[in-house]
Design a protein around this motif. Structure first.
Motif, PDB file in Angstrom:
ATOM      1  N   LEU A  54       0.804  -1.220   0.000  1.00  0.00           N
ATOM      2  CA  LEU A  54       0.000   0.000   0.000  1.00  0.00           C
ATOM      3  C   LEU A  54       0.838   1.272   0.000  1.00  0.00           C
ATOM      4  O   LEU A  54       0.539   2.219  -0.741  1.00  0.00           O
ATOM      5  CB  LEU A  54      -0.938   0.003   1.211  1.00  0.00           C
ATOM      6  N   ARG A  55       1.867   1.314   0.831  1.00  0.00           N
ATOM      7  CA  ARG A  55       2.649   2.548   0.936  1.00  0.00           C
ATOM      8  C   ARG A  55       3.246   2.991  -0.405  1.00  0.00           C
ATOM      9  O   ARG A  55       3.133   4.173  -0.775  1.00  0.00           O
ATOM     10  CB  ARG A  55       3.747   2.393   1.995  1.00  0.00           C
ATOM     11  N   PRO A  56       3.888   2.094  -1.177  1.00  0.00           N
ATOM     12  CA  PRO A  56       4.438   2.537  -2.472  1.00  0.00           C
ATOM     13  C   PRO A  56       3.369   3.074  -3.422  1.00  0.00           C
ATOM     14  O   PRO A  56       3.585   4.077  -4.106  1.00  0.00           O
ATOM     15  CB  PRO A  56       5.081   1.262  -3.029  1.00  0.00           C
ATOM     16  N   LEU A  57       2.207   2.411  -3.451  1.00  0.00           N
ATOM     17  CA  LEU A  57       1.135   2.870  -4.342  1.00  0.00           C
ATOM     18  C   LEU A  57       0.638   4.249  -3.930  1.00  0.00           C
ATOM     19  O   LEU A  57       0.530   5.162  -4.766  1.00  0.00           O
ATOM     20  CB  LEU A  57      -0.023   1.872  -4.317  1.00  0.00           C
ATOM     21  N   LEU A  58       0.348   4.417  -2.647  1.00  0.00           N
ATOM     22  CA  LEU A  58      -0.205   5.685  -2.173  1.00  0.00           C
ATOM     23  C   LEU A  58       0.813   6.815  -2.264  1.00  0.00           C
ATOM     24  O   LEU A  58       0.469   7.948  -2.626  1.00  0.00           O
ATOM     25  CB  LEU A  58      -0.700   5.530  -0.737  1.00  0.00           C
ATOM     26  N   ALA A  59       2.073   6.518  -1.935  1.00  0.00           N
ATOM     27  CA  ALA A  59       3.097   7.562  -1.964  1.00  0.00           C
ATOM     28  C   ALA A  59       3.331   8.078  -3.381  1.00  0.00           C
ATOM     29  O   ALA A  59       3.595   9.269  -3.587  1.00  0.00           O
ATOM     30  CB  ALA A  59       4.406   7.019  -1.383  1.00  0.00           C
ATOM     31  N   GLN A  60       3.221   7.202  -4.367  1.00  0.00           N
ATOM     32  CA  GLN A  60       3.459   7.619  -5.749  1.00  0.00           C
ATOM     33  C   GLN A  60       2.241   8.286  -6.374  1.00  0.00           C
ATOM     34  O   GLN A  60       2.353   9.332  -7.020  1.00  0.00           O
ATOM     35  CB  GLN A  60       3.865   6.415  -6.604  1.00  0.00           C
ATOM     36  N   TRP A  61       1.061   7.675  -6.179  1.00  0.00           N
ATOM     37  CA  TRP A  61      -0.090   8.082  -6.968  1.00  0.00           C
ATOM     38  C   TRP A  61      -1.006   9.095  -6.295  1.00  0.00           C
ATOM     39  O   TRP A  61      -1.686   9.858  -6.994  1.00  0.00           O
ATOM     40  CB  TRP A  61      -0.894   6.847  -7.376  1.00  0.00           C
ATOM     41  N   HIS A  62      -1.054   9.119  -4.990  1.00  0.00           N
ATOM     42  CA  HIS A  62      -1.942  10.091  -4.334  1.00  0.00           C
ATOM     43  C   HIS A  62      -1.578  11.532  -4.700  1.00  0.00           C
ATOM     44  O   HIS A  62      -2.456  12.302  -5.124  1.00  0.00           O
ATOM     45  CB  HIS A  62      -1.926   9.892  -2.820  1.00  0.00           C
ATOM     46  N   PRO A  63      -0.306  11.952  -4.577  1.00  0.00           N
ATOM     47  CA  PRO A  63       0.009  13.340  -4.944  1.00  0.00           C
ATOM     48  C   PRO A  63      -0.148  13.619  -6.433  1.00  0.00           C
ATOM     49  O   PRO A  63      -0.532  14.729  -6.819  1.00  0.00           O
ATOM     50  CB  PRO A  63       1.464  13.505  -4.485  1.00  0.00           C
ATOM     51  N   ARG A  64       0.128  12.628  -7.278  1.00  0.00           N
ATOM     52  CA  ARG A  64      -0.006  12.851  -8.722  1.00  0.00           C
ATOM     53  C   ARG A  64      -1.469  13.040  -9.114  1.00  0.00           C
ATOM     54  O   ARG A  64      -1.800  13.931  -9.912  1.00  0.00           O
ATOM     55  CB  ARG A  64       0.606  11.678  -9.494  1.00  0.00           C
ATOM     56  N   LEU A  65      -2.338  12.219  -8.556  1.00  0.00           N
ATOM     57  CA  LEU A  65      -3.758  12.367  -8.868  1.00  0.00           C
ATOM     58  C   LEU A  65      -4.305  13.664  -8.287  1.00  0.00           C
ATOM     59  O   LEU A  65      -5.105  14.360  -8.929  1.00  0.00           O
ATOM     60  CB  LEU A  65      -4.540  11.167  -8.323  1.00  0.00           C
TER      61      LEU A  65
ATOM     62  N   ARG B 194      -4.773   2.509 -12.861  1.00  0.00           N
ATOM     63  CA  ARG B 194      -5.771   1.440 -12.794  1.00  0.00           C
ATOM     64  C   ARG B 194      -5.091   0.067 -12.763  1.00  0.00           C
ATOM     65  O   ARG B 194      -5.504  -0.831 -12.022  1.00  0.00           O
ATOM     66  CB  ARG B 194      -6.724   1.549 -13.990  1.00  0.00           C
ATOM     67  N   ARG B 195      -4.038  -0.103 -13.560  1.00  0.00           N
ATOM     68  CA  ARG B 195      -3.316  -1.385 -13.575  1.00  0.00           C
ATOM     69  C   ARG B 195      -2.639  -1.653 -12.236  1.00  0.00           C
ATOM     70  O   ARG B 195      -2.639  -2.786 -11.741  1.00  0.00           O
ATOM     71  CB  ARG B 195      -2.285  -1.396 -14.705  1.00  0.00           C
ATOM     72  N   GLU B 196      -2.057  -0.620 -11.643  1.00  0.00           N
ATOM     73  CA  GLU B 196      -1.381  -0.822 -10.357  1.00  0.00           C
ATOM     74  C   GLU B 196      -2.389  -1.111  -9.243  1.00  0.00           C
ATOM     75  O   GLU B 196      -2.119  -1.920  -8.351  1.00  0.00           O
ATOM     76  CB  GLU B 196      -0.517   0.393 -10.022  1.00  0.00           C
ATOM     77  N   ILE B 197      -3.536  -0.463  -9.289  1.00  0.00           N
ATOM     78  CA  ILE B 197      -4.583  -0.765  -8.310  1.00  0.00           C
ATOM     79  C   ILE B 197      -5.043  -2.212  -8.470  1.00  0.00           C
ATOM     80  O   ILE B 197      -5.287  -2.919  -7.483  1.00  0.00           O
ATOM     81  CB  ILE B 197      -5.768   0.213  -8.464  1.00  0.00           C
ATOM     82  N   ALA B 198      -5.145  -2.677  -9.722  1.00  0.00           N
ATOM     83  CA  ALA B 198      -5.561  -4.060  -9.969  1.00  0.00           C
ATOM     84  C   ALA B 198      -4.540  -5.043  -9.394  1.00  0.00           C
ATOM     85  O   ALA B 198      -4.911  -6.081  -8.830  1.00  0.00           O
ATOM     86  CB  ALA B 198      -5.742  -4.292 -11.468  1.00  0.00           C
ATOM     87  N   ALA B 199      -3.243  -4.723  -9.530  1.00  0.00           N
ATOM     88  CA  ALA B 199      -2.205  -5.600  -8.983  1.00  0.00           C
ATOM     89  C   ALA B 199      -2.274  -5.636  -7.457  1.00  0.00           C
ATOM     90  O   ALA B 199      -2.142  -6.697  -6.834  1.00  0.00           O
ATOM     91  CB  ALA B 199      -0.824  -5.128  -9.444  1.00  0.00           C
TER      92      ALA B 199
END
Length: 230
Positions: A121-132, A159-164
């Protein structure tokens, strides 16, 4: 009429002590990293924590598949962020009982939960939350947020990373289900489609935009809240 003690006794009888397998093999696939696996011999505290985390997983967007033309990426990210905080709260509440010292090749509730937090979770949120968030800030006034989001050039990548990540969370949910010894609450039976009346047809679904319906629902809720406050 009873005195009430019988009712309390009945309720207590319906509650059951945590039960389940004394040992399972747990395995999680970490996106873009690898796999973690080991033997889990859960204590009662871990079984109780497993049920709480399982319930959080199955009632969130985090284990729901996002079809290409459905779902809202912001909603999915927000759900994962909330799940991150809830998992930490469960770990704090149960304390060291869910993270005992382990022999090599063994895992615990604490090991699996913290691995999902820090490696998934941390890598996904750290990368994509600020970008979105940065992209959302560019939305013109009055523009539909869903339409704006789907036109983002990075929407499919997210979307692909959320699916993974979802695949890992489903694996975790299955493991927690087994340890907690509870029913499958993920793949619930789909409701049957309504049958048309004899000699007739079902009414057509409204083709009004979803955003219009959302505004109508919000207005109804607001009127209801005003009525309650009066």
């Amino acid at each position: 009429m009873g005195t009430g003690e019988g009712d309390h006794g009945t309720q207590a009888a319906r509650r059951r002590r945590p039960s389940g397998p004394s040992q399972i093999t747990a395995k999680l696939t970490i996106p873009f990293v690898g796999e973690i696996s080991g033997t889990w011999e859960p204590a009662d505290a871990e079984r109780s924590a497993a049920w709480e985390l399982y319930l959080e997983l199955v009632t969130r967007v985090s284990v729901e598949e996002l079809d290409p033309d459905e779902g809202f990426l912001r909603e999915a990210l927000s759900s994962l962020y909330t799940f991150f905080n809830t998992t930490r709260e469960i770990l704090r509440r149960y304390g060291p009982d869910v993270a005992p010292p382990l022999a090599p090749g063994h895992v615990s509730f604490g090991v699996l939960a913290v691995t999902v937090l820090n490696r998934v979770l941390r890598p996904l949120l750290a990368q994509w939350h600020p970008r979105l968030t940065a992209y959302e800030s560019q939305r013109p006034a009055g523009r539909d947020p869903v339409v704006h989001e789907r036109e983002w050039e990075h929407a499919e990548s997210l979307r692909r990373e959320i699916a993974a990540v979802r695949e890992t969370l489903v694996w975790l949910a299955r493991t927690l289900q087994e340890v907690a010894n509870v029913s499958d609450l993920i793949d619930l039976p789909a409701p049957r489609a309504p049958r048309p009346p004899e000699g007739g047809t079902l009414p057509r679904r409204s083709e009004e935009p979803l955003t219009v319906r959302a505004v109508e629902v919000e207005n109804v809720l607001n009127r209801g809240l005003i009525g309650l406050a009066a």
